[in-house]
Design an enzyme around this catalytic site. Structure first.
Site, PDB file in Angstrom:
ATOM      1  N   ASP A   1      35.108  42.016  45.335  1.00 22.44           N
ATOM      2  CA  ASP A   1      35.285  43.255  46.103  1.00 22.44           C
ATOM      3  C   ASP A   1      33.958  44.026  46.163  1.00 22.44           C
ATOM      4  OD1 ASP A   1      36.558  45.298  47.457  1.00 22.44           O
ATOM      5  OD2 ASP A   1      37.711  46.022  45.735  1.00 22.44           O
TER       6      ASP A   1
ATOM      7  N   TYR B   1      41.666  40.719  37.217  1.00 15.92           N
ATOM      8  CA  TYR B   1      43.124  40.850  37.121  1.00 15.92           C
ATOM      9  C   TYR B   1      43.773  39.827  36.178  1.00 15.92           C
ATOM     10  CZ  TYR B   1      43.571  44.624  40.566  1.00 15.92           C
ATOM     11  OH  TYR B   1      43.512  45.840  41.213  1.00 15.92           O
TER      12      TYR B   1
HETATM   13  N1  AR6 Z   1      32.016  35.082  46.004  1.00 18.98           N
HETATM   14  C1  AR6 Z   1      33.103  34.331  45.669  1.00 18.98           C
HETATM   15  N2  AR6 Z   1      33.853  34.547  44.570  1.00 18.98           N
HETATM   16  C2  AR6 Z   1      33.473  35.565  43.767  1.00 18.98           C
HETATM   17  C3  AR6 Z   1      32.360  36.403  44.039  1.00 18.98           C
HETATM   18  C4  AR6 Z   1      31.612  36.130  45.215  1.00 18.98           C
HETATM   19  N3  AR6 Z   1      30.554  36.852  45.566  1.00 18.98           N
HETATM   20  N4  AR6 Z   1      32.262  37.319  43.033  1.00 18.98           N
HETATM   21  C5  AR6 Z   1      33.262  37.077  42.164  1.00 18.98           C
HETATM   22  N5  AR6 Z   1      33.998  36.015  42.598  1.00 18.98           N
HETATM   23  P1  AR6 Z   1      37.698  39.375  40.913  1.00 18.98           P
HETATM   24  P2  AR6 Z   1      40.593  39.941  40.935  1.00 18.98           P
HETATM   25  C6  AR6 Z   1      35.182  35.382  41.997  1.00 18.98           C
HETATM   26  O1  AR6 Z   1      37.555  39.981  39.578  1.00 18.98           O
HETATM   27  O2  AR6 Z   1      40.797  39.161  39.693  1.00 18.98           O
HETATM   28  C7  AR6 Z   1      37.923  44.405  41.606  1.00 18.98           C
HETATM   29  O3  AR6 Z   1      37.407  45.459  40.858  1.00 18.98           O
HETATM   30  C8  AR6 Z   1      35.410  35.580  40.529  1.00 18.98           C
HETATM   31  O4  AR6 Z   1      34.579  34.715  39.764  1.00 18.98           O
HETATM   32  O5  AR6 Z   1      36.671  39.680  41.955  1.00 18.98           O
HETATM   33  O6  AR6 Z   1      41.551  39.754  42.087  1.00 18.98           O
HETATM   34  C9  AR6 Z   1      38.938  44.860  42.646  1.00 18.98           C
HETATM   35  O7  AR6 Z   1      38.597  46.117  43.187  1.00 18.98           O
HETATM   36  C10 AR6 Z   1      36.885  35.196  40.425  1.00 18.98           C
HETATM   37  O8  AR6 Z   1      37.013  33.773  40.366  1.00 18.98           O
HETATM   38  O9  AR6 Z   1      39.139  39.762  41.598  1.00 18.98           O
HETATM   39  C11 AR6 Z   1      40.201  44.913  41.853  1.00 18.98           C
HETATM   40  O10 AR6 Z   1      40.294  46.127  41.127  1.00 18.98           O
HETATM   41  C12 AR6 Z   1      37.470  35.671  41.762  1.00 18.98           C
HETATM   42  O11 AR6 Z   1      36.335  35.951  42.601  1.00 18.98           O
HETATM   43  C13 AR6 Z   1      40.056  43.756  40.896  1.00 18.98           C
HETATM   44  O12 AR6 Z   1      38.651  43.552  40.730  1.00 18.98           O
HETATM   45  C14 AR6 Z   1      38.325  36.912  41.662  1.00 18.98           C
HETATM   46  O13 AR6 Z   1      37.790  37.798  40.688  1.00 18.98           O
HETATM   47  C15 AR6 Z   1      40.646  42.487  41.469  1.00 18.98           C
HETATM   48  O14 AR6 Z   1      40.607  41.456  40.506  1.00 18.98           O
END
Ligand code: AR6
Length: 185
Positions: free
Chosen positions: A34, A121
């Site tokens: 995000d 999450y």
């Molecule tokens: N490109 C692709 N994947 C990514 C990137 C990127 N640039 N950066 C991280 N990931 P998360 P959630 C991966 O924490 O668990 C936020 O604060 C990461 O390694 O981004 O759904 C929101 O505002 C992981 O595998 O999302 C919410 O409050 C995946 O993306 C909360 O985090 C999801 O990790 C959402 O948590």
């Protein structure tokens, strides 16, 4: 051409027509993917998100992509992992389905997803992967759009988990298996 594939890299570099964002219910940004999407898209994205008034877990909202190569962002708040008995799987499947349905309704041809809920999450990856893949593959079976859907994993380890699950459930023949060396972006 396969309609589904798994990549490794940074989803903000994606040249798909739309990318999904693992958002929160405020839609006002955060960390992880995000944060990366908002940083790359620029402040105009946050300004448009402010007009939306949030989004329920499992639903999705569309914005423009601004400075991203992707034209649209589909924001979907994933479920927070609370042990698995609080409807997390249904909500996670709903995230993927909501994004796909919205993409289809806007005529979007290509859509890239991150691994929703498996970062901050806390959704265990080995449990999220079959739920995510089933939601995507069920949708693709019944709909012509999006023509192309890709899962963009941030690390090779994450991609390997999704690949193993996909190969087990969806590769009918050896030739259909996803490659061990995923494409990178
Ligand atoms: N490109 C692709 N994947 C990514 C990137 C990127 N640039 N950066 C991280 N990931 P998360 P959630 C991966 O924490 O668990 C936020 O604060 C990461 O390694 O981004 O759904 C929101 O505002 C992981 O595998 O999302 C919410 O409050 C995946 O993306 C909360 O985090 C999801 O990790 C959402 O948590």
């Amino acid at each position: 051409m396969n309609r589904f594939s798994i990549l490794v890299g940074d989803i903000t570099r994606s040249r798909a027509q739309a990318i999904a964002n693992a958002a929160n219910t405020t839609l006002l940004g955060g960390s992880g993917v995000d944060g990366a999407i908002h940083a790359a898209a620029g402040p105009e994205l946050l300004a448009e998100c402010r007009t939306l008034g949030g989004c329920e877990t499992g639903q999705a909202r569309l914005t423009r992509g601004y400075r991203l190569p992707a034209r649209y962002v589909l924001h979907t708040p994933g479920p927070i992992w609370r042990g698995g008995q609080e409807g997390e799987a249904a909500l996670l499947a709903s995230c993927y389905r909501s994004c796909l349905t919205l993409a289809e309704s806007r005529g979007i041809e290509s859509l890239d997803f991150p691994s929703i809920s498996t970062g901050v999450y806390g959704y265990p990856l080995t449990q999220a992967a079959p739920v995510a893949l089933k939601a995507i593959m069920d949708f693709l079976r019944d709909h012509a759009l999006p023509r192309q859907v890709r899962l963009v994993c941030h690390t090779r380890e994450t991609a390997a988990v999704y690949r193993q699950v996909w190969n087990m459930w969806y590769a009918g023949t050896k030739e259909e298996r996803l490659p061990e060396e995923p494409e990178t972006i």
